[in-house]
Design a protein around this motif. Structure first.
Motif, PDB file in Angstrom:
ATOM      1  N   ALA A 182     -38.854 -10.618  12.944  1.00  0.00           N
ATOM      2  CA  ALA A 182     -39.267 -10.779  11.542  1.00  0.00           C
ATOM      3  C   ALA A 182     -38.346 -11.776  10.840  1.00  0.00           C
ATOM      4  O   ALA A 182     -38.802 -12.661  10.115  1.00  0.00           O
ATOM      5  CB  ALA A 182     -39.216  -9.432  10.823  1.00  0.00           C
ATOM      6  N   GLN A 183     -37.080 -11.640  11.088  1.00  0.00           N
ATOM      7  CA  GLN A 183     -36.085 -12.507  10.484  1.00  0.00           C
ATOM      8  C   GLN A 183     -36.287 -13.959  10.930  1.00  0.00           C
ATOM      9  O   GLN A 183     -36.225 -14.885  10.120  1.00  0.00           O
ATOM     10  CB  GLN A 183     -34.703 -11.970  10.877  1.00  0.00           C
ATOM     11  CG  GLN A 183     -33.523 -12.654  10.307  1.00  0.00           C
ATOM     12  CD  GLN A 183     -33.086 -13.821  11.173  1.00  0.00           C
ATOM     13  OE1 GLN A 183     -32.904 -14.903  10.661  1.00  0.00           O
ATOM     14  NE2 GLN A 183     -32.937 -13.606  12.480  1.00  0.00           N
ATOM     15  N   ALA A 184     -36.571 -14.126  12.211  1.00  0.00           N
ATOM     16  CA  ALA A 184     -36.780 -15.484  12.733  1.00  0.00           C
ATOM     17  C   ALA A 184     -38.036 -16.096  12.121  1.00  0.00           C
ATOM     18  O   ALA A 184     -38.064 -17.278  11.777  1.00  0.00           O
ATOM     19  CB  ALA A 184     -36.900 -15.443  14.253  1.00  0.00           C
ATOM     20  N   ALA A 185     -39.084 -15.279  11.965  1.00  0.00           N
ATOM     21  CA  ALA A 185     -40.340 -15.798  11.391  1.00  0.00           C
ATOM     22  C   ALA A 185     -40.100 -16.282   9.970  1.00  0.00           C
ATOM     23  O   ALA A 185     -40.563 -17.353   9.577  1.00  0.00           O
ATOM     24  CB  ALA A 185     -41.414 -14.719  11.415  1.00  0.00           C
ATOM     25  N   ILE A 186     -39.353 -15.507   9.196  1.00  0.00           N
ATOM     26  CA  ILE A 186     -39.087 -15.925   7.815  1.00  0.00           C
ATOM     27  C   ILE A 186     -38.109 -17.097   7.795  1.00  0.00           C
ATOM     28  O   ILE A 186     -38.211 -17.995   6.959  1.00  0.00           O
ATOM     29  CB  ILE A 186     -38.595 -14.728   6.970  1.00  0.00           C
ATOM     30  CG1 ILE A 186     -39.749 -13.732   6.852  1.00  0.00           C
ATOM     31  CG2 ILE A 186     -38.133 -15.166   5.582  1.00  0.00           C
ATOM     32  CD1 ILE A 186     -39.422 -12.453   6.148  1.00  0.00           C
ATOM     33  N   GLY A 187     -37.220 -17.121   8.773  1.00  0.00           N
ATOM     34  CA  GLY A 187     -36.289 -18.247   8.896  1.00  0.00           C
ATOM     35  C   GLY A 187     -36.999 -19.562   9.171  1.00  0.00           C
ATOM     36  O   GLY A 187     -36.504 -20.632   8.823  1.00  0.00           O
ATOM     37  N   GLU A 188     -38.188 -19.467   9.772  1.00  0.00           N
ATOM     38  CA  GLU A 188     -38.956 -20.685  10.011  1.00  0.00           C
ATOM     39  C   GLU A 188     -39.446 -21.264   8.691  1.00  0.00           C
ATOM     40  O   GLU A 188     -39.621 -22.474   8.553  1.00  0.00           O
ATOM     41  CB  GLU A 188     -40.174 -20.387  10.887  1.00  0.00           C
ATOM     42  CG  GLU A 188     -39.828 -20.238  12.345  1.00  0.00           C
ATOM     43  CD  GLU A 188     -41.024 -19.777  13.148  1.00  0.00           C
ATOM     44  OE1 GLU A 188     -42.166 -20.089  12.751  1.00  0.00           O
ATOM     45  OE2 GLU A 188     -40.812 -19.078  14.149  1.00  0.00           O
ATOM     46  N   ILE A 189     -39.692 -20.404   7.728  1.00  0.00           N
ATOM     47  CA  ILE A 189     -40.163 -20.895   6.428  1.00  0.00           C
ATOM     48  C   ILE A 189     -39.082 -21.742   5.774  1.00  0.00           C
ATOM     49  O   ILE A 189     -39.347 -22.837   5.289  1.00  0.00           O
ATOM     50  CB  ILE A 189     -40.545 -19.706   5.507  1.00  0.00           C
ATOM     51  CG1 ILE A 189     -41.724 -18.956   6.112  1.00  0.00           C
ATOM     52  CG2 ILE A 189     -40.871 -20.202   4.093  1.00  0.00           C
ATOM     53  CD1 ILE A 189     -42.115 -17.713   5.346  1.00  0.00           C
ATOM     54  N   THR A 190     -37.878 -21.259   5.790  1.00  0.00           N
ATOM     55  CA  THR A 190     -36.789 -22.002   5.155  1.00  0.00           C
ATOM     56  C   THR A 190     -36.245 -23.082   6.083  1.00  0.00           C
ATOM     57  O   THR A 190     -35.526 -23.970   5.646  1.00  0.00           O
ATOM     58  CB  THR A 190     -35.632 -21.065   4.771  1.00  0.00           C
ATOM     59  OG1 THR A 190     -35.173 -20.430   5.972  1.00  0.00           O
ATOM     60  CG2 THR A 190     -36.082 -20.004   3.797  1.00  0.00           C
ATOM     61  N   GLY A 191     -36.597 -22.991   7.359  1.00  0.00           N
ATOM     62  CA  GLY A 191     -36.168 -24.008   8.312  1.00  0.00           C
ATOM     63  C   GLY A 191     -34.783 -23.770   8.866  1.00  0.00           C
ATOM     64  O   GLY A 191     -34.160 -24.680   9.397  1.00  0.00           O
ATOM     65  N   GLU A 192     -34.291 -22.551   8.747  1.00  0.00           N
ATOM     66  CA  GLU A 192     -32.938 -22.296   9.250  1.00  0.00           C
ATOM     67  C   GLU A 192     -32.911 -21.104  10.202  1.00  0.00           C
ATOM     68  O   GLU A 192     -32.425 -20.052   9.853  1.00  0.00           O
ATOM     69  CB  GLU A 192     -31.965 -22.060   8.094  1.00  0.00           C
ATOM     70  CG  GLU A 192     -32.533 -21.139   7.051  1.00  0.00           C
ATOM     71  CD  GLU A 192     -31.663 -21.061   5.794  1.00  0.00           C
ATOM     72  OE1 GLU A 192     -30.469 -21.320   5.885  1.00  0.00           O
ATOM     73  OE2 GLU A 192     -32.222 -20.717   4.745  1.00  0.00           O
ATOM     74  N   ILE A 193     -33.513 -21.320  11.365  1.00  0.00           N
ATOM     75  CA  ILE A 193     -33.512 -20.237  12.348  1.00  0.00           C
ATOM     76  C   ILE A 193     -32.261 -20.380  13.186  1.00  0.00           C
ATOM     77  O   ILE A 193     -32.225 -21.117  14.154  1.00  0.00           O
ATOM     78  CB  ILE A 193     -34.743 -20.310  13.263  1.00  0.00           C
ATOM     79  CG1 ILE A 193     -35.909 -20.927  12.502  1.00  0.00           C
ATOM     80  CG2 ILE A 193     -35.106 -18.955  13.827  1.00  0.00           C
ATOM     81  CD1 ILE A 193     -36.869 -21.649  13.372  1.00  0.00           C
ATOM     82  N   THR A 194     -31.239 -19.696  12.793  1.00  0.00           N
ATOM     83  CA  THR A 194     -29.974 -19.769  13.513  1.00  0.00           C
ATOM     84  C   THR A 194     -29.515 -18.370  13.856  1.00  0.00           C
ATOM     85  O   THR A 194     -28.949 -17.685  13.009  1.00  0.00           O
ATOM     86  CB  THR A 194     -28.897 -20.460  12.653  1.00  0.00           C
ATOM     87  OG1 THR A 194     -29.065 -20.014  11.303  1.00  0.00           O
ATOM     88  CG2 THR A 194     -28.991 -21.948  12.709  1.00  0.00           C
ATOM     89  N   PRO A 195     -29.765 -17.937  15.082  1.00  0.00           N
ATOM     90  CA  PRO A 195     -29.398 -16.584  15.469  1.00  0.00           C
ATOM     91  C   PRO A 195     -27.902 -16.320  15.278  1.00  0.00           C
ATOM     92  O   PRO A 195     -27.496 -15.204  15.034  1.00  0.00           O
ATOM     93  CB  PRO A 195     -29.759 -16.510  16.955  1.00  0.00           C
ATOM     94  CG  PRO A 195     -30.642 -17.672  17.198  1.00  0.00           C
ATOM     95  CD  PRO A 195     -30.329 -18.701  16.178  1.00  0.00           C
TER      96      PRO A 195
END
Ligand SMILES: Nc1nc2c(ncn2[C@@H]2O[C@H](COP(=O)(O)OP(=O)(O)OP(=O)(O)O)[C@@H](O)[C@H]2O)c(=O)[nH]1
Ligand SMILES: [Mg+2]
Length: 451
Positions: free
Chosen positions: A423-436
């Motif tokens: 879920a966090q990664a999916a929303i991170g795609e919106i802001t463009g900052e998917i950084t585990p």
């Protein structure tokens, strides 16, 4: 991250003669390139300087104002120079050419914002909002873009993500101490939070249609039987003789679309061919097919009926078959030709009696349209306006639902963390900052549990 290496240049204002036109450069050589044909004081950061630009032969190109924004305090995060010239297309073209001669490269579309994103000056959704802002023509579209740039929508996306990261941090901690069988995250609290999130995301997902309509212009189909006065109504709303009107049924064959600004919204009014069961010829049949297609795509329908020929009840009874679809968009019933009625019908919600020909009732109809749009959520600030966001939120929602199912069925911490991560990664795609790494960073900064 700094410097994509090269320096880009472009005209930042509209390509049309104007009082002022701005040429913008971004990149490590921005200042050096301009100084080569600039005559004036050495520019101090973030101050406007008056000076002149020269051609290679020394002749005067223009008197300009130059502003230098050294990295990282600029829109792109790189060295930026803005030159405000006289807005002549010749001058603007020459200034750009002089910059290219000096080593700059013509920027690609969106490249300044791309650099801003890569240098973390703008998130991905903010970059999209900048583009929307530039395109926005109505108050509602402007409000939506602003909300995504710095407002309620921007905050909401980040709050979801921060909450998920927070929860994940606690779960990761539990996993680290798994032998000790401790529960850092209360399952009841976790459930409450996820249920709230699920409800909010659900509402956001539902808002996509209206968000898209507000951003692109709200499609409103004007439909009804032949001769009801649809084209007369379109013309009256536009205050312009746009569509052909005649007393021959079947005058409008193709659809006619026009933009109208009303109550802060941009509407796409679509006049259509009159609907009837037995079209006279193939052209009319095709017109009816197109009208029905517009009905399916419309956000709102103005169903026009001839009030001198048909009662409201009759119009309501026959409309679904004429409109040819089961799932109808919301409808405002417009009883036209009220000038021919001796008694005016009783007022009702979503029903307006007008005379399109002499203009009576038009203001009431306009108010009813705006009111309906607002009832359908068009005035909200937190609407999804982009397909990309819709897709990401849909995936986030699936993950949140799976997480809730796991919680309720006593699933393991590892599986739960997996869903929250998704879920966090999916929303991170919106802001463009998917950084585990961020999740790990969060744990360390908050809990300091060693190395
Ligand atoms: N009395 C009266 N006549 C009207 C009114 N509105 C339209 N009409 C007349 O009704 C006739 C049909 O009008 P249109 O606007 O062409 O009707 P339409 O629904 O677009 O018809 P089609 O394109 O054939 O489907 C014309 O003669 C108009 O002048 C009105 O408010 N009062
Ligand atoms: Mg017509």
């Amino acid at each position: 991250m700094n410097g994509m290496g090269d320096t880009i240049v472009a005209v930042a204002t509209a390509w049309a003669p104007a009082a002022i036109g701005i040429v913008r450069l971004s990149g490590p050589q921005a200042l050096e390139i301009v100084l080569a044909f600039w005559e004036g004081k050495k520019p101090r950061p973030r101050q406007a300087h008056y000076g002149v630009l020269r051609e290679a032969d020394g002749s005067l190109l223009d008197q300009v104002l130059l502003t230098y924004f050294p990295a990282p305090h600029s829109y792109t995060g790189e060295d930026v120079v803005e030159i405000a010239c006289h807005g002549s297309l010749y001058i603007l073209r020459r200034v750009v050419e002089r910059c290219i001669e000096g080593g700059a490269r013509l920027a690609r579309p969106g490249e300044f914002s791309l650099r801003a994103f890569l240098n973390r000056k703008l998130s991905l959704d903010q970059a999209e909002a900048v583009a929307d802002l530039i395109q926005a023509q109505s108050a509602a579209a402007h409000r939506l873009a602003m909300s995504q740039l710095t407002g309620a929508y921007y905050e909401k996306v980040r709050r979801f993500r921060a909450q998920l990261i927070e929860l994940l941090a606690l779960l990761e901690l539990e996993l680290d101490f798994s032998e000790e069988d401790v529960e850092f995250a209360s399952r009841a609290q976790l459930e409450t939070l996820l249920v709230a999130m699920q409800t909010e995301i659900q509402a956001l997902l539902r808002s996509y249609r209206v968000g898209q309509a507000v951003r692109q212009g709200i499609p409103i189909a004007i439909v009804g039987r032949p001769n009801a006065g649809k084209s007369t109504l379109l013309n009256a709303l536009l205050a312009e003789d746009r569509a052909i009107v005649s007393d021959l049924p079947g005058t409008t064959r193709d659809t006619v679309e026009e933009r109208l600004f009303l109550g802060g919204y941009e509407l796409r009014l679509i006049d259509t061919a009159g609907l009837r069961e037995n079209p006279a010829d193939a052209i009319e049949a095709e017109g009816i097919r197109r009208a029905r297609e517009k009905v399916r795509q419309a956000f709102l329908i103005l169903y026009v009926f001839d009030a001198a020929q048909e009662t409201l009840t009759e119009a309501r009874t026959y409309a679904p078959a004429l409109l040819g679809t089961e799932s109808l968009p919301p409808i405002i019933w417009v009883g036209n030709k009220a000038d021919l009625l001796s008694v005016s019908p009783a007022p009702e919600a979503d029903v307006v009696f007008i005379s399109a020909r002499n203009g009576t009732g038009l203001q009431v109809l306009e108010a009813a349209i705006v009111q309906k749009l607002e009832a359908l959520g068009a005035g909200s600030e937190t609407l999804i306006a982009h397909a990309r966001h819709y897709e990401s939120f849909s995936r986030a929602q699936v993950a949140v639902e799976s997480a809730l199912a796991l919680l309720r069925n006593g699933g393991g911490t590892e599986l739960l963390a997996e869903e929250l991560r998704a879920a966090q990664a999916a929303i991170g795609e919106i802001t463009g900052e998917i950084t585990p790494d961020e999740v790990l960073g969060h744990i360390f900064s908050h809990f300091c549990i060693g190395k």
